[in-house]
Design a protein around this motif. Structure first.
Motif, mmCIF file in Angstrom:
data_model
loop_
_atom_site.group_PDB
_atom_site.id
_atom_site.type_symbol
_atom_site.label_atom_id
_atom_site.label_comp_id
_atom_site.label_asym_id
_atom_site.label_seq_id
_atom_site.Cartn_x
_atom_site.Cartn_y
_atom_site.Cartn_z
ATOM 1 N N PRO A 295 0.814 -1.210 0.000
ATOM 2 C CA PRO A 295 0.000 0.000 0.000
ATOM 3 C C PRO A 295 0.855 1.270 0.000
ATOM 4 O O PRO A 295 1.909 1.309 0.651
ATOM 5 C CB PRO A 295 -0.807 -0.088 1.293
ATOM 6 N N PRO A 296 0.419 2.293 -0.711
ATOM 7 C CA PRO A 296 1.184 3.546 -0.733
ATOM 8 C C PRO A 296 1.252 4.223 0.638
ATOM 9 O O PRO A 296 2.129 5.056 0.874
ATOM 10 C CB PRO A 296 0.432 4.413 -1.745
ATOM 11 N N SER A 297 0.378 3.857 1.560
ATOM 12 C CA SER A 297 0.397 4.436 2.906
ATOM 13 C C SER A 297 1.430 3.769 3.823
ATOM 14 O O SER A 297 1.628 4.205 4.954
ATOM 15 C CB SER A 297 -0.993 4.326 3.551
ATOM 16 N N VAL A 298 2.105 2.719 3.325
ATOM 17 C CA VAL A 298 3.125 2.003 4.085
ATOM 18 C C VAL A 298 4.468 2.229 3.403
ATOM 19 O O VAL A 298 4.557 2.197 2.177
ATOM 20 C CB VAL A 298 2.805 0.484 4.138
ATOM 21 N N ARG A 299 5.516 2.464 4.192
ATOM 22 C CA ARG A 299 6.841 2.687 3.609
ATOM 23 C C ARG A 299 7.211 1.549 2.665
ATOM 24 O O ARG A 299 6.982 0.382 2.967
ATOM 25 C CB ARG A 299 7.904 2.802 4.707
ATOM 26 N N LYS A 300 7.784 1.909 1.549
ATOM 27 C CA LYS A 300 8.236 0.940 0.548
ATOM 28 C C LYS A 300 9.166 -0.086 1.213
ATOM 29 O O LYS A 300 9.941 0.264 2.106
ATOM 30 C CB LYS A 300 8.975 1.720 -0.538
ATOM 31 N N PRO A 301 9.129 -1.374 0.798
ATOM 32 C CA PRO A 301 10.022 -2.373 1.388
ATOM 33 C C PRO A 301 11.496 -1.963 1.290
ATOM 34 O O PRO A 301 11.914 -1.333 0.316
ATOM 35 C CB PRO A 301 9.755 -3.633 0.556
ATOM 36 N N PHE A 302 12.267 -2.332 2.308
ATOM 37 C CA PHE A 302 13.690 -2.009 2.346
ATOM 38 C C PHE A 302 14.495 -2.777 1.297
ATOM 39 O O PHE A 302 15.563 -2.358 0.916
ATOM 40 C CB PHE A 302 14.280 -2.342 3.726
ATOM 41 N N GLY A 303 14.009 -3.923 0.875
ATOM 42 C CA GLY A 303 14.756 -4.761 -0.056
ATOM 43 C C GLY A 303 13.822 -5.444 -1.028
ATOM 44 O O GLY A 303 12.730 -4.962 -1.308
ATOM 45 N N HIS A 304 14.275 -6.572 -1.524
ATOM 46 C CA HIS A 304 13.540 -7.325 -2.534
ATOM 47 C C HIS A 304 12.537 -8.267 -1.876
ATOM 48 O O HIS A 304 12.787 -9.472 -1.745
ATOM 49 C CB HIS A 304 14.505 -8.089 -3.433
ATOM 50 N N TYR A 305 11.426 -7.706 -1.422
ATOM 51 C CA TYR A 305 10.329 -8.464 -0.836
ATOM 52 C C TYR A 305 9.071 -7.618 -0.940
ATOM 53 O O TYR A 305 9.120 -6.458 -1.355
ATOM 54 C CB TYR A 305 10.616 -8.845 0.629
ATOM 55 N N ASN A 306 7.930 -8.190 -0.626
ATOM 56 C CA ASN A 306 6.656 -7.475 -0.611
ATOM 57 C C ASN A 306 6.127 -7.453 0.816
ATOM 58 O O ASN A 306 6.451 -8.321 1.625
ATOM 59 C CB ASN A 306 5.638 -8.165 -1.531
ATOM 60 N N HIS A 307 5.278 -6.463 1.106
ATOM 61 C CA HIS A 307 4.692 -6.384 2.444
ATOM 62 C C HIS A 307 3.617 -7.442 2.656
ATOM 63 O O HIS A 307 3.427 -7.921 3.768
ATOM 64 C CB HIS A 307 4.091 -4.996 2.695
ATOM 65 N N GLY A 308 2.899 -7.812 1.629
ATOM 66 C CA GLY A 308 1.851 -8.812 1.761
ATOM 67 C C GLY A 308 1.738 -9.664 0.514
ATOM 68 O O GLY A 308 1.951 -9.176 -0.596
ATOM 69 N N VAL A 309 1.434 -10.937 0.692
ATOM 70 C CA VAL A 309 1.175 -11.860 -0.413
ATOM 71 C C VAL A 309 -0.072 -12.648 -0.046
ATOM 72 O O VAL A 309 -0.164 -13.192 1.059
ATOM 73 C CB VAL A 309 2.355 -12.831 -0.650
ATOM 74 N N MET A 310 -1.028 -12.688 -0.972
ATOM 75 C CA MET A 310 -2.247 -13.464 -0.741
ATOM 76 C C MET A 310 -2.312 -14.600 -1.752
ATOM 77 O O MET A 310 -2.010 -14.424 -2.933
ATOM 78 C CB MET A 310 -3.498 -12.584 -0.885
ATOM 79 N N VAL A 311 -2.695 -15.762 -1.246
ATOM 80 C CA VAL A 311 -2.789 -16.974 -2.051
ATOM 81 C C VAL A 311 -4.263 -17.334 -2.187
ATOM 82 O O VAL A 311 -5.007 -17.264 -1.207
ATOM 83 C CB VAL A 311 -2.023 -18.124 -1.359
#
Length: 129
Positions: free
Chosen positions: A7-23
C-alpha cells in the motif's frame, strides 16, 4: 495467481520483498522447519554467506520434494547472529527468490543451538493450481 500488497500508505520495502502476499483458496501449503548452514557431513562454513547458501539449498531440496520451487515461496523468516550479516545474507536470499517476491522477516538473535551457526532460514510456500 498470487496477489501482492504494498500500500502507498506504508513505507516501501527495504529490499527485494513485498509487504503482503495473498494466495487463492485451494492452494497447497508447505511450511519448513528452520534450516541451518550445515552440510550432510556435518561441516559448517565459517561465514554467513556460505551458511545461507546451504540453508537455501536445503530449502530448495524440500521444495522440490514437495513438487514446488522458489516461485511458490510466499514467506521467508530468517535469523542471523550479527547485524553486519544482513547484507551478505540478503545477497544470497535475493539470488533464490523469484517474482512475485515473498514477504520477508529478518531478525538478529543471540545465537543458535551451536555457536558456529550464524543464520537460520525457514519458508512458507503455496502451490497454486
Amino acid at each position: 495467481m498470487k496477489s501482492v500488497f504494498n500500500p502507498p500508505s506504508v513505507r516501501k520495502p527495504f529490499g527485494h520483498y513485498n509487504h503482503g502476499v495473498m494466495v487463492p483458496a485451494g492452494a497447497s501449503l508447505l511450511v519448513t522447519s528452520g534450516q541451518l548452514g550445515i552440510r550432510p557431513d556435518d561441516s559448517i562454513p565459517a561465514d554467513v554467506s556460505g551458511q545461507a547458501e546451504l540453508c537455501f539449498e536445503a530449502i530448495k531440496a524440500i521444495l522440490e520434494e514437495a513438487g514446488m520451487s522458489f516461485a511458490d515461496v510466499i514467506r521467508i523468516s530468517a535469523f542471523v547472529t550479527k547485524r553486519e550479516d544482513f547484507g551478505p545474507y540478503m545477497a544470497v536470499r535475493d539470488r533464490y527468490t523469484m517474482d512475485p517476491k515473498p514477504v520477508s522477516t529478518l531478525i538478529v538473535v543471540g545465537g543458535f543451538t551451536r555457536p558456529e551457526f550464524l543464520v537460520e532460514v525457514e519458508v512458507t510456500a503455496a502451490k497454486v493450481f
